[in-house]
Scaffold this active site. Structure first.
Site, PDB file in Angstrom:
ATOM      1  N   ASP A  17      14.326  14.575 -37.845  1.00  0.00           N
ATOM      2  CA  ASP A  17      15.095  13.769 -38.024  1.00  0.00           C
ATOM      3  C   ASP A  17      15.187  12.472 -37.551  1.00  0.00           C
ATOM      4  O   ASP A  17      15.137  12.509 -36.410  1.00  0.00           O
ATOM      5  CB  ASP A  17      16.673  14.653 -38.302  1.00  0.00           C
ATOM      6  CG  ASP A  17      17.907  12.995 -38.496  1.00  0.00           C
ATOM      7  OD1 ASP A  17      18.365  12.310 -38.848  1.00  0.00           O
ATOM      8  OD2 ASP A  17      19.174  13.637 -38.038  1.00  0.00           O
ATOM      9  N   LYS A  79      16.716   1.558 -38.997  1.00  0.00           N
ATOM     10  CA  LYS A  79      16.862   2.381 -39.761  1.00  0.00           C
ATOM     11  C   LYS A  79      17.056   1.855 -40.645  1.00  0.00           C
ATOM     12  O   LYS A  79      16.817   1.649 -42.272  1.00  0.00           O
ATOM     13  CB  LYS A  79      17.684   3.544 -39.646  1.00  0.00           C
ATOM     14  CG  LYS A  79      17.385   4.512 -40.743  1.00  0.00           C
ATOM     15  CD  LYS A  79      18.004   6.025 -40.890  1.00  0.00           C
ATOM     16  CE  LYS A  79      17.450   6.648 -42.437  1.00  0.00           C
ATOM     17  NZ  LYS A  79      17.796   8.034 -41.609  1.00  0.00           N
ATOM     18  N   GLU A 156      17.339  13.684 -46.676  1.00  0.00           N
ATOM     19  CA  GLU A 156      18.306  14.736 -45.686  1.00  0.00           C
ATOM     20  C   GLU A 156      18.738  15.740 -46.151  1.00  0.00           C
ATOM     21  O   GLU A 156      19.281  16.555 -45.463  1.00  0.00           O
ATOM     22  CB  GLU A 156      19.342  13.245 -44.800  1.00  0.00           C
ATOM     23  CG  GLU A 156      18.297  12.941 -43.378  1.00  0.00           C
ATOM     24  CD  GLU A 156      18.891  11.402 -43.334  1.00  0.00           C
ATOM     25  OE1 GLU A 156      19.418  11.154 -42.998  1.00  0.00           O
ATOM     26  OE2 GLU A 156      17.705  10.349 -42.798  1.00  0.00           O
ATOM     27  N   ASP A 179      27.325  14.720 -45.942  1.00  0.00           N
ATOM     28  CA  ASP A 179      26.560  13.873 -44.320  1.00  0.00           C
ATOM     29  C   ASP A 179      27.456  11.894 -44.247  1.00  0.00           C
ATOM     30  O   ASP A 179      26.727  11.287 -45.090  1.00  0.00           O
ATOM     31  CB  ASP A 179      25.089  13.683 -44.891  1.00  0.00           C
ATOM     32  CG  ASP A 179      23.987  13.562 -43.133  1.00  0.00           C
ATOM     33  OD1 ASP A 179      24.832  13.183 -42.691  1.00  0.00           O
ATOM     34  OD2 ASP A 179      22.765  13.082 -43.455  1.00  0.00           O
TER      35      ASP A 179
HETATM   36 MG    MG Z   1      21.305  12.004 -39.641  1.00  0.00          MG
END
Ligand code: MG
Ligand code: ADP
Length: 625
Positions: A17, A79, A156, A179
């Site tokens: 991750d 990111k 994800e 999420d």
């Molecule tokens: Mg995450």
């Protein structure tokens, strides 16, 4: 192979991750996913990089502390810049976003040495479902720069659902994966049906997360300082970093307490006057500040349900993922909307890494007994550039005609029929794009090819069939066939490095290697960055907008399309019927039989299933020869 050798023979594959805020790595041990901790025992690695004054590279929590002490020497939330070609400056040097990510991944790679040694390790890396092709490619490149073999990039929410699916493979359940992390929000509807995990729809906002809440609090605090002292602390790099750090702590406190003290004795010194901050904030006030973002997440939840044709009552389980779901208001909004309590059997911080490990285990064979099977959805639409009629006899070029729509279950094959624009036209340029905009100029160019040898005919009379095949590894094969002559032309758009100049990859590698060895010695990096830009120009820039094709026929005729797809797929399968491997020829025969039976019976669902299966196998076979 003996049983022992087979047992030991699983390739090392890990799941990673690579988060905006935190990253972690997990693998399968005796059928169960485990997160591999750092030597200090931490399971989460803050995704922060610092180059200290002695030019040492520091990753993780110590780098995180550096955000305040040395804001110009540290970087967080990289990111959010992944896929961009704009370099970031760190300790006076320029780096591409994926190079910074590679440093984080390299740190995770070091945690694996006690388990796997220096062996080659394959990694499954997760990305938000909403990541574009460019962002996925940058992520893959980061993994390879860190020394991993990266074969699969997965979404994800799919990963989180896999972590859940491993223990819930029986029965039929609709799950909502919500999420909310530091930088991105993702929501998906996933169905688990007798071990088959199907992502039904996916949505999100890649610029929404806990970071926004922190910055909103920073603004709130800065406004207070400003009204008291007439100084904006955000103008001072160090004070800004201090406030950001303070904001995050206040936010955490408010997840468990109703009030938090806001205390910073010396934020900065302005003309000899110490500027300080001392106040309080309640949970309610904080919720008011962030409510617009929370509302947006709920609107996306509602969208994703309608895309899956479900109502809130149809959801059996809700999976809360990401650190920001610890905010009590988030949990109460969700429980209220779904009229059920939100329970978290899987750690929201680790669900994605654990699920990536499950995918890794399915890939390596370590979980082949689990009975889990995954499908996913295409995260964006893929299609071609077409001309559309504007007024009598005039054509407007550059319109996007999607062939595989966003949220289509993959693997899949889709076909559309197009035709020529001009009388006597003998060639077309088939330009392949991904994106959601009506105009291709605003979408991402994946590649193009020329189909020549079209028999001259009146405009619109010579049909051309365009077929897209997309598989779980994110590889797209686009082909075009002149129906009357059967002449076919195709391209395969690999998601990976093939389209990237080797020179720019090596330049990145050299730059990072020198960092790891001696600190950032590389002085002149412009060349490599230029090389990267050139690569982008070549592949990401505007194509030659030849208005070669227009949509024709009845595209909404799904049955017709499926039958055409079946015909093409049968032709593609033909060479494998006499393959020297009996396993392959047997499988090909079975597929042909199933396709023909479904087509003859007009059973569209069975036909679609058979086509999907053939799509994946054809990819696999074509790739291995
Ligand atoms: Mg995450
Ligand atoms: P990412 O997927 O972006 O790496 P994570 O899932 O690790 O993010 O979540 C990180 C975010 O969660 C950060 O913004 C962090 O401040 C926030 N967070 C962590 N714990 C809490 C908490 N107890 N209350 C509120 N927010 C939290």
């Amino acid at each position: 192979m003996s049983k022992d050798a087979e047992g030991a023979g699983f390739r090392p594959v890990v799941g990673i991750d690579l988060g905006t805020t935190n990253s972690s790595v997990a693998y399968i041990r005796e059928g169960t996913p485990y997160v591999i901790p750092s030597p200090e025992g931490d399971v989460l690695l803050p995704s922060c990089v610092l180059i200290d004054t002695q030019d040492r590279v520091i990753i993780g929590k110590h780098a995180r502390d550096g955000l305040v002490a040395m804001p110009d020497r540290s970087v967080a939330a990289i990111k959010r810049s992944m896929g961009s070609t704009a370099p970031v400056t760190l300790a006076g040097k320029k780096f591409l976003p994926e190079e910074i990510s590679a440093l984080i991944l390299k740190e995770l790679r070091s945690y694996l040495i006690p388990i796997f040694g220096e062996e080659d390790i394959e990694a499954v890396i997760t990305v938000p479902a909403y990541f574009s092709d460019a962002q996925r490619r940058a992520t893959k490149r980061a993994g390879e720069l860190a020394g991993f073999i990266v074969e699969r990039i997965i979404n994800e929410p799919t990963a989180a659902a896999l972590a859940y699916g491993l223990n819930h493979s029986q029965g039929h359940k609709n799950i909502l994966v919500y999420d909310l992390g530091g930088g991105t929000f993702d929501v998906s509807v996933v169905t688990v049906d007798q071990g088959v995990l199907e992502v039904r729809s996916s949505n999100g906002n890649r610029q929404l997360g806990g970071e926004d809440f922190d910055w909103r609090l920073v603004d709130w605090m800065a406004e207070r300082v400003q009204s008291q002292f007439g100084v904006d602390p955000r103008d001072n790099l160090r004070a800004r970093a201090l406030l950001k750090d303070l904001a995050e702590h206040i936010k955490w406190t408010l997840s468990s307490e109703n009030t938090a003290t806001v205390e910073s004795p010396v934020l900065l010194v302005d003309n000899g006057t110490p500027i300080m901050l001392s106040t309080e904030i309640t949970r309610k006030e904080f919720v008011q500040l962030i409510q617009p973002w929370l509302n947006e997440t709920m609107a996306l939840v509602s969208d994703v349900l309608s895309q899956a044709n479900l109502t809130p009552q149809d959801i059996h389980d809700i999976l809360m993922v990401g650190g920001s779901t610890r905010i009590p208001q988030v949990q109460s909004m969700i429980s209220e909307y779904f009229q059920q309590t939100v329970h978290s059997e899987i750690d929201p911080d680790l669900a994605v890494a654990l699920g990536a490990a499950v995918e890794a285990g399915l890939k390596s064979g370590a979980l082949s007994e689990s009975g889990l099977v995954v499908t996913d959805v295409a995260p964006f639409s893929m299609g071609i550039a077409v001309a559309e009629p504007l007024s009598a006899g005039r054509w407007g070029p550059g319109f996007f005609s999607p062939i595989i729509s966003r949220n289509t279950t993959i693997p899949c094959t889709r076909t559309t029929t197009v035709t020529t624009v001009d009388n006597g036209q003998t060639e077309v340029e088939v330009e392949v794009f991904q994106g959601e905009d009506r105009m291709v100029a605003n979408n991402f160019a994946l590649g193009s090819f020329r189909l020549t040898g079209i028999p001259p005919a009146m405009a619109g009379e010579e049909p051309i069939q365009v077929t897209f095949r997309y598989n779980l590894n994110g590889i797209l094969e686009a082909s075009a066939q002149i129906i009357s002559t059967k002449k076919t032309q195709k391209i395969v758009v690999h998601d990976g490095l093939e389209r990237q100049s080797a020179a720019s990859f090596q330049a990145s590698q050299a730059r990072l290697e020198s960092l790891w060895a001696h600190g950032p010695e590389v002085t002149e990096q412009e060349d490599a960055l230029d090389a990267f830009d050139t690569m982008e120009d070549e592949f990401g820039g505007e194509g030659d907008m030849l208005a070669g094709v227009v949509p024709a026929g009845n595209q909404s005729d799904a049955a017709n399309d499926l039958h055409q797809e079946a015909e093409i797929t049968l032709a593609d399968l033909a060479p494998y019927l006499s393959h020297r491997s009996p396993k392959i020829s047997g499988k090909a025969k079975l597929l042909v039989k199933n396709l023909e039976a479904a087509a003859n019976q007009g059973n569209l669902a069975a036909l679609q299933d058979a086509l999907d299966e053939a799509t994946d196998l054809l990819f696999e076979w074509e790739a291995s020869f």
